[in-house]
Motif scaffolding. Sequence first.
Motif, PDB file in Angstrom:
ATOM      1  N   PRO A 269      47.746  64.697  35.078  1.00 49.88           N
ATOM      2  CA  PRO A 269      46.421  64.424  34.508  1.00 49.88           C
ATOM      3  C   PRO A 269      45.374  64.067  35.560  1.00 49.88           C
ATOM      4  O   PRO A 269      44.210  64.458  35.436  1.00 49.88           O
TER       5      PRO A 269
ATOM      6  N   PRO B 179      39.109  66.949  36.943  1.00 51.47           N
ATOM      7  CA  PRO B 179      37.843  67.669  36.904  1.00 51.47           C
ATOM      8  C   PRO B 179      37.779  68.658  35.740  1.00 51.47           C
ATOM      9  O   PRO B 179      36.724  68.842  35.135  1.00 51.47           O
TER      10      PRO B 179
ATOM     11  N   ILE C 253      39.539  68.391  32.869  1.00 54.47           N
ATOM     12  CA  ILE C 253      39.496  67.605  31.638  1.00 54.47           C
ATOM     13  C   ILE C 253      38.089  67.080  31.388  1.00 54.47           C
ATOM     14  O   ILE C 253      37.593  67.097  30.260  1.00 54.47           O
TER      15      ILE C 253
ATOM     16  N   THR D 158      35.384  68.431  32.302  1.00 57.62           N
ATOM     17  CA  THR D 158      34.499  69.523  31.886  1.00 57.62           C
ATOM     18  C   THR D 158      34.541  69.706  30.373  1.00 57.62           C
ATOM     19  O   THR D 158      33.607  70.234  29.784  1.00 57.62           O
ATOM     20  N   MET D 159      35.639  69.256  29.773  1.00 52.29           N
ATOM     21  CA  MET D 159      35.764  69.455  28.335  1.00 52.29           C
ATOM     22  C   MET D 159      35.229  68.257  27.555  1.00 52.29           C
ATOM     23  O   MET D 159      35.719  67.944  26.467  1.00 52.29           O
ATOM     24  N   GLY D 160      34.244  67.596  28.106  1.00 58.51           N
ATOM     25  CA  GLY D 160      33.554  66.553  27.362  1.00 58.51           C
ATOM     26  C   GLY D 160      34.221  65.197  27.363  1.00 58.51           C
ATOM     27  O   GLY D 160      33.923  64.347  26.512  1.00 58.51           O
ATOM     28  N   VAL D 161      35.123  64.965  28.314  1.00 58.46           N
ATOM     29  CA  VAL D 161      35.717  63.640  28.436  1.00 58.46           C
ATOM     30  C   VAL D 161      35.000  62.892  29.558  1.00 58.46           C
ATOM     31  O   VAL D 161      34.992  63.346  30.700  1.00 58.46           O
TER      32      VAL D 161
ATOM     33  N   GLU E  54      36.234  57.256  29.200  1.00 56.65           N
ATOM     34  CA  GLU E  54      37.276  57.703  28.271  1.00 56.65           C
ATOM     35  C   GLU E  54      38.516  58.149  29.022  1.00 56.65           C
ATOM     36  O   GLU E  54      39.657  57.850  28.629  1.00 56.65           O
TER      37      GLU E  54
ATOM     38  N   LEU F   8      42.259  56.720  28.618  1.00 61.32           N
ATOM     39  CA  LEU F   8      43.427  57.563  28.341  1.00 61.32           C
ATOM     40  C   LEU F   8      44.566  57.241  29.308  1.00 61.32           C
ATOM     41  O   LEU F   8      45.730  57.164  28.922  1.00 61.32           O
ATOM     42  N   MET F   9      44.202  57.050  30.572  1.00 59.92           N
ATOM     43  CA  MET F   9      45.247  56.755  31.561  1.00 59.92           C
ATOM     44  C   MET F   9      45.899  55.396  31.277  1.00 59.92           C
ATOM     45  O   MET F   9      47.105  55.223  31.467  1.00 59.92           O
TER      46      MET F   9
ATOM     47  N   GLU G 264      46.283  54.146  28.319  1.00 61.45           N
ATOM     48  CA  GLU G 264      47.195  54.387  27.204  1.00 61.45           C
ATOM     49  C   GLU G 264      48.500  54.999  27.709  1.00 61.45           C
ATOM     50  O   GLU G 264      49.593  54.632  27.263  1.00 61.45           O
ATOM     51  N   ARG G 265      48.363  55.915  28.662  1.00 55.13           N
ATOM     52  CA  ARG G 265      49.571  56.572  29.188  1.00 55.13           C
ATOM     53  C   ARG G 265      50.488  55.590  29.908  1.00 55.13           C
ATOM     54  O   ARG G 265      51.703  55.786  29.934  1.00 55.13           O
TER      55      ARG G 265
END
Lengths: 222, 222
Positions: free
Chosen positions: A183, A188, A190, A192-195, A199, A203-204, A206-207
């Motif tokens: 991840p 870069p 990820i 680009t997809m609006g994260v 956020e 997410l990290m 949470e992981r």
Amino acid sequence: MINFEKLFYLCPGSNKSIMKKDPKDLSTEEKIKAAARKIFTQKGYSATRTRDIAEEAGINLALLNYYFRSKEKLFDLVMLENFGQFISGVRALFNEKDTTLQQKIETVVDFYITQLKTNPDLPLFVLTEIRSNPKKLQAKGFSKDLLAQSYFLKQLSEELKKQKKAIHPLHFIMNLFAMTIFPFISAPLIKTMGVGDLEFSNLMEERRKLLPIWIMKLIQEP
Amino acid sequence: MINFEKLFYLCPGSNKSIMKKDPKDLSTEEKIKAAARKIFTQKGYSATRTRDIAEEAGINLALLNYYFRSKEKLFDLVMLENFGQFISGVRALFNEKDTTLQQKIETVVDFYITQLKTNPDLPLFVLTEIRSNPKKLQAKGFSKDLLAQSYFLKQLSEELKKQKKAIHPLHFIMNLFAMTIFPFISAPLIKTMGVGDLEFSNLMEERRKLLPIWIMKLIQEP
DNA sequence: GTCTATAACCTGATAGAC
DNA sequence: GTCTATCAGGTTATAGAC
């Protein structure tokens, strides 16, 4: 709780392995090394110009050669330290006798996520340089028995035997490092997809909790 | 079984998208492009010298500029094709309406493992270049809604809701790509640990079957 | 130890003959 | 279209003053 902190001090070049100093207090040699580390890690060997390193370090270009003789020598130094930071810390952990398999997995995940949050460029650097120069690995004393002889592998194999799984243990080691490190490498993409940055960071976190559960589940369940 | 083959033909620059030709039958322009593709992908932009490309193509350095004007123009071409090969094929798949979530996951795993076995340098190239030049992504029409608007995400979210899991779906997408792609990226490292080429290849074949099972398990089980 | 100036080299690109 | 020869620019490394 195990000696998590210890891992950091085992890493040459780690932020935590040196007392934090005001940049003005660093010796010239240290300033150059820090600058080189930063730029080489970001851009790789070829795309880095010694001029950039000198500028980043706030010194003259000639001084770089005075201290380190050549761009390549300076790079080798940085490369070995980066590689050490990326992997050597794990060696000690892998041979702990008094921690369970699950504890080791928790520690690896925790260690890398913390490490990569402040140093996200490390994996791409290490993997790129290893590919273009595999020899330097063995020079660093990296060999097959790092894993093969490890107590970690022994614990993992036994767990698999207990579950009567005839699956190569390497699969689970790949899963562990893949799910932890990838991840960050693809951040870069990820983003680009609006994260957003925040956020992604969440997410990290949470992981950090989820990954050990997931990895153990794959090892233990039928 | 779904249209697996279709994916390959959607990939510009894919081996399968061109009829296989004797190198002597390729036009000069094609020979240069093929050589550039090979060397750029292996070594990245900066480390590649136009002289190397010319030599690999068996032509003169001047011809490279005659056909493509500059190193950068040639690179952009290769870069876009590589990027397309790496990700565009998935776009169509993600929006298939008549395949289940599990079938899509099986296809992605299958597609990438096949792709990466013949082209293992692709991911490191794509990820490195994206990091150093994120703009070119959007130029290629890559945006947030590739995933956000996809039928795949819809199916995944519904499955998670059914399981009453309050976990961000992105976690599972990261797991999917991480477990599939990362082993290839770290192959040089894995091979240093006493895994031969053949054994590595066998491991990847095992993953072709194992990964979909594992990924579905993480999605579906409590 | 640190700087300026410059040497030595490499690389991308072009001119011009064929 | 293809080649040889060469230019122009930039990069690493060093010489020598302070």
